[in-house]
Design a protein around this motif. Structure first.
Motif, PDB file in Angstrom:
ATOM      1  N   THR A 119      13.619 -86.145 -28.267  1.00  0.00           N
ATOM      2  CA  THR A 119      12.562 -85.796 -28.619  1.00  0.00           C
ATOM      3  C   THR A 119      12.132 -84.317 -30.124  1.00  0.00           C
ATOM      4  O   THR A 119      11.566 -84.009 -31.584  1.00  0.00           O
ATOM      5  CB  THR A 119      10.977 -86.012 -28.571  1.00  0.00           C
ATOM      6  OG1 THR A 119      11.982 -87.619 -28.340  1.00  0.00           O
ATOM      7  CG2 THR A 119      10.768 -86.526 -29.825  1.00  0.00           C
ATOM      8  N   VAL A 120      12.618 -83.478 -28.818  1.00  0.00           N
ATOM      9  CA  VAL A 120      11.710 -81.876 -29.319  1.00  0.00           C
ATOM     10  C   VAL A 120      12.376 -80.948 -30.206  1.00  0.00           C
ATOM     11  O   VAL A 120      12.541 -80.312 -31.067  1.00  0.00           O
ATOM     12  CB  VAL A 120      11.474 -81.199 -27.785  1.00  0.00           C
ATOM     13  CG1 VAL A 120      11.411 -79.552 -27.994  1.00  0.00           C
ATOM     14  CG2 VAL A 120      10.105 -81.793 -26.970  1.00  0.00           C
TER      15      VAL A 120
ATOM     16  N   TYR B 173      12.926 -83.765 -33.773  1.00  0.00           N
ATOM     17  CA  TYR B 173      11.807 -83.559 -34.399  1.00  0.00           C
ATOM     18  C   TYR B 173      11.225 -81.941 -34.709  1.00  0.00           C
ATOM     19  O   TYR B 173      10.167 -81.928 -35.693  1.00  0.00           O
ATOM     20  CB  TYR B 173      10.839 -84.634 -34.068  1.00  0.00           C
ATOM     21  CG  TYR B 173      11.781 -86.209 -33.913  1.00  0.00           C
ATOM     22  CD1 TYR B 173      11.197 -86.408 -35.371  1.00  0.00           C
ATOM     23  CD2 TYR B 173      12.094 -86.307 -33.171  1.00  0.00           C
ATOM     24  CE1 TYR B 173      11.675 -87.722 -35.941  1.00  0.00           C
ATOM     25  CE2 TYR B 173      12.769 -87.680 -33.570  1.00  0.00           C
ATOM     26  CZ  TYR B 173      12.138 -88.537 -34.452  1.00  0.00           C
ATOM     27  OH  TYR B 173      12.625 -89.703 -35.092  1.00  0.00           O
ATOM     28  N   GLY B 174      11.225 -81.208 -33.853  1.00  0.00           N
ATOM     29  CA  GLY B 174      10.591 -79.892 -33.430  1.00  0.00           C
ATOM     30  C   GLY B 174      10.732 -79.649 -35.098  1.00  0.00           C
ATOM     31  O   GLY B 174      10.092 -79.106 -35.486  1.00  0.00           O
TER      32      GLY B 174
ATOM     33  N   LEU C 283       9.684 -80.567 -37.809  1.00  0.00           N
ATOM     34  CA  LEU C 283       7.419 -80.601 -37.942  1.00  0.00           C
ATOM     35  C   LEU C 283       7.531 -79.578 -38.678  1.00  0.00           C
ATOM     36  O   LEU C 283       6.386 -79.239 -39.616  1.00  0.00           O
ATOM     37  CB  LEU C 283       7.436 -81.037 -36.697  1.00  0.00           C
ATOM     38  CG  LEU C 283       6.862 -82.179 -36.210  1.00  0.00           C
ATOM     39  CD1 LEU C 283       6.650 -82.223 -34.608  1.00  0.00           C
ATOM     40  CD2 LEU C 283       5.885 -83.180 -37.130  1.00  0.00           C
TER      41      LEU C 283
ATOM     42  N   TYR D  58       7.075 -77.400 -31.958  1.00  0.00           N
ATOM     43  CA  TYR D  58       8.036 -77.656 -31.018  1.00  0.00           C
ATOM     44  C   TYR D  58       6.967 -78.249 -29.753  1.00  0.00           C
ATOM     45  O   TYR D  58       7.373 -79.495 -29.123  1.00  0.00           O
ATOM     46  CB  TYR D  58       9.164 -77.114 -30.063  1.00  0.00           C
ATOM     47  CG  TYR D  58       9.926 -76.802 -31.328  1.00  0.00           C
ATOM     48  CD1 TYR D  58      11.354 -77.251 -31.243  1.00  0.00           C
ATOM     49  CD2 TYR D  58      10.166 -75.058 -32.395  1.00  0.00           C
ATOM     50  CE1 TYR D  58      12.187 -77.079 -32.056  1.00  0.00           C
ATOM     51  CE2 TYR D  58      11.174 -74.835 -32.984  1.00  0.00           C
ATOM     52  CZ  TYR D  58      12.202 -75.780 -32.683  1.00  0.00           C
ATOM     53  OH  TYR D  58      13.233 -75.621 -33.695  1.00  0.00           O
TER      54      TYR D  58
ATOM     55  N   ALA E 216       6.105 -81.669 -31.096  1.00  0.00           N
ATOM     56  CA  ALA E 216       7.369 -82.592 -30.647  1.00  0.00           C
ATOM     57  C   ALA E 216       7.137 -83.195 -30.023  1.00  0.00           C
ATOM     58  O   ALA E 216       7.443 -84.384 -29.196  1.00  0.00           O
ATOM     59  CB  ALA E 216       8.280 -82.338 -30.852  1.00  0.00           C
TER      60      ALA E 216
ATOM     61  N   TYR F  43       4.833 -85.665 -29.035  1.00  0.00           N
ATOM     62  CA  TYR F  43       5.187 -87.168 -29.403  1.00  0.00           C
ATOM     63  C   TYR F  43       5.515 -88.302 -28.057  1.00  0.00           C
ATOM     64  O   TYR F  43       5.857 -88.646 -28.565  1.00  0.00           O
ATOM     65  CB  TYR F  43       5.658 -86.956 -30.541  1.00  0.00           C
ATOM     66  CG  TYR F  43       6.585 -88.061 -31.280  1.00  0.00           C
ATOM     67  CD1 TYR F  43       5.902 -89.044 -31.173  1.00  0.00           C
ATOM     68  CD2 TYR F  43       7.649 -87.847 -31.146  1.00  0.00           C
ATOM     69  CE1 TYR F  43       7.224 -90.633 -32.062  1.00  0.00           C
ATOM     70  CE2 TYR F  43       8.638 -89.131 -31.879  1.00  0.00           C
ATOM     71  CZ  TYR F  43       8.268 -90.114 -32.181  1.00  0.00           C
ATOM     72  OH  TYR F  43       8.829 -91.456 -32.321  1.00  0.00           O
ATOM     73  N   SER F  44       6.646 -87.304 -27.669  1.00  0.00           N
ATOM     74  CA  SER F  44       7.279 -87.626 -26.695  1.00  0.00           C
ATOM     75  C   SER F  44       6.631 -88.419 -25.649  1.00  0.00           C
ATOM     76  O   SER F  44       6.782 -89.849 -25.129  1.00  0.00           O
ATOM     77  CB  SER F  44       8.130 -86.976 -26.182  1.00  0.00           C
ATOM     78  OG  SER F  44       7.529 -85.962 -25.268  1.00  0.00           O
TER      79      SER F  44
END
Length: 400
Positions: A45-46, A49-50, A53, A65, A68, A71-72
């Protein structure tokens, strides 16, 4: 997702173990474990999606990050609420929950032994998606209030969409998704056979995997477009997980349909019990009478060892009366004996806790009446053709 467990383990207090995960404590008395595999999805995810974003909001910089990762964590909380909804709804029907595990694929709730019905199964299954849809609605109310901005607004949006997707995705009608319980229960109710329902729901789960692969991978390729790499990777991972879960459900149902064949008395080969003081001559006397197996009692008069008839036959006739039978026997595992009346899931659960692959069968008085081989039980459960006694015995001796 729910994961019923047919097990005889006690629901009393157990010490937490780091084996397989990190214990997070208990919620409403239910142990929660964070599997190490979760860190893989958090890292994914990091990494994925980091940068997204950071591109959408350059002001975030490196902190994108961290967002992100947040978010996880929010996704983890959403899954936890989903599984708690399963567990707390099951508690209404007195289904004891063993634990909740949060892992790479989201999570699952493991139950102890319980009695299910089509209606109860559906309600417990749908409680999870309903909880996620409720979280999505709550997040949407916060967003429409207009009081959030910046990172908080970004995370709230992600939270809403994540829970909406989790809720909708999990009601798809195929196992191992929660919606698969709808198919299972419908077929179960119509036929009176839960196994048929599980197999049907497993096959609809496989159909869902094929549909997902066709939509996200095959169609873009056929239309000349290049599928998004991250989306394709997610599709492969999720599809593989769903396919394995559906296949496991089908296999488990087939095993359950054969549980009635797992019967200690019916599957055991004839055997006789002799005292620990017995000699090889005693063993040969009974072997000549057509008794396939000889079990030796221990000092506590419980089954303790099985005579290796091949080894006993190699003892010279002149020494047979002076050679203890224990010299040509291999030990049974502690507690490796069952009653002739034991059968079904309870018998399997008990055997699963034992070491070794041979189990003495005794009557109500504790007298040995047979010897149960692990291979014989597995063949009955899987439907494979039974191998000969000599082959089964050879395999047993090789393992002991």
């Amino acid at each position: 997702m729910t994961e019923p467990q047919n097990t005889q383990q006690s629901t009393e207090e157990r010490p937490f173990s780091l084996r397989g995960g990190i214990p997070l404590g208990k919620i409403a008395g239910i142990p929660v474990v964070l599997a190490y595999s979760w860190f893989a999805i958090a890292a994914f995810t990091v990494i994925v999606y980091g940068p997204v974003l950071a591109h959408n909001d350059p002001r975030l910089g490196v902190s994108a990050y961290l967002v992100a990762f947040a978010y996880s964590v929010l996704l983890l909380i959403s899954v936890l609420v989903h599984e708690l909804a399963h567990a707390l709804t099951a508690r209404m029907y007195r289904w004891p929950t063993r634990k909740i595990v949060l892992n790479l694929w989201g999570g699952h709730t493991q139950f102890e032994d319980f009695t299910a019905s089509p209606g109860k199964s559906v309600l417990v299954a749908l409680a999870g998606p309903a909880a996620n849809l409720a979280l999505a609605a709550g997040g949407w109310l916060l967003l429409t209030g207009g009081q959030l901005a910046g990172v908080a607004d970004t995370l709230a949006n992600i939270f809403v969409w994540a829970n909406l997707l989790i809720g909708i995705f999990n009601v798809l009608p195929g196992l191992p998704l929660d919606g698969g319980r709808l198919v299972e229960s419908a077929v179960w109710k119509a036929t009176g056979n839960r196994e048929k329902g599980t197999i049907a729901a497993g096959w609809t789960g496989r159909i869902i995997v094929i549909a997902i692969a066709a939509w996200f991978v095959a169609l873009p390729l056929l239309s000349g477009n290049q599928p998004d790499t991250s989306l394709m990777l997610i599709t492969v991972l999720v599809g593989g997980f769903l396919w394995m879960g559906a296949s496991a459900s089908i296999q488990q149902a087939r095993y359950r349909s054969r549980l009635h064949l797992v019967d200690a008395a019916a599957l055991a080969e004839p055997a006789i019990g002799l005292p620990a003081t017995a000699t090889v001559a005693d063993v040969l006397r009974y072997s000549g009478a057509g008794v396939p197996a000889v079990v030796l009692y221990g000092p506590d008069e419980r089954p303790a060892a099985v005579v290796d008839d091949a080894a006993a036959a190699q003892v010279p006739a002149a020494l047979a009366a002076a050679t203890p039978a224990s010299a040509v026997a291999y030990p049974l595992a502690a507690g490796a004996y069952v009653k002739a009346t034991d059968r079904g899931a309870e018998l399997l659960a008990y055997l699963a806790q034992l070491e070794g692959s041979d189990y003495a069968v005794v009557d109500d008085a504790g007298t040995v009446t047979g010897l149960l081989r692990q291979l014989t039980v597995l063949n009955a459960l899987t439907g494979k053709r039974q191998q000969g006694t000599a082959g089964a015995r050879a395999g047993t001796e090789g393992r002991n």
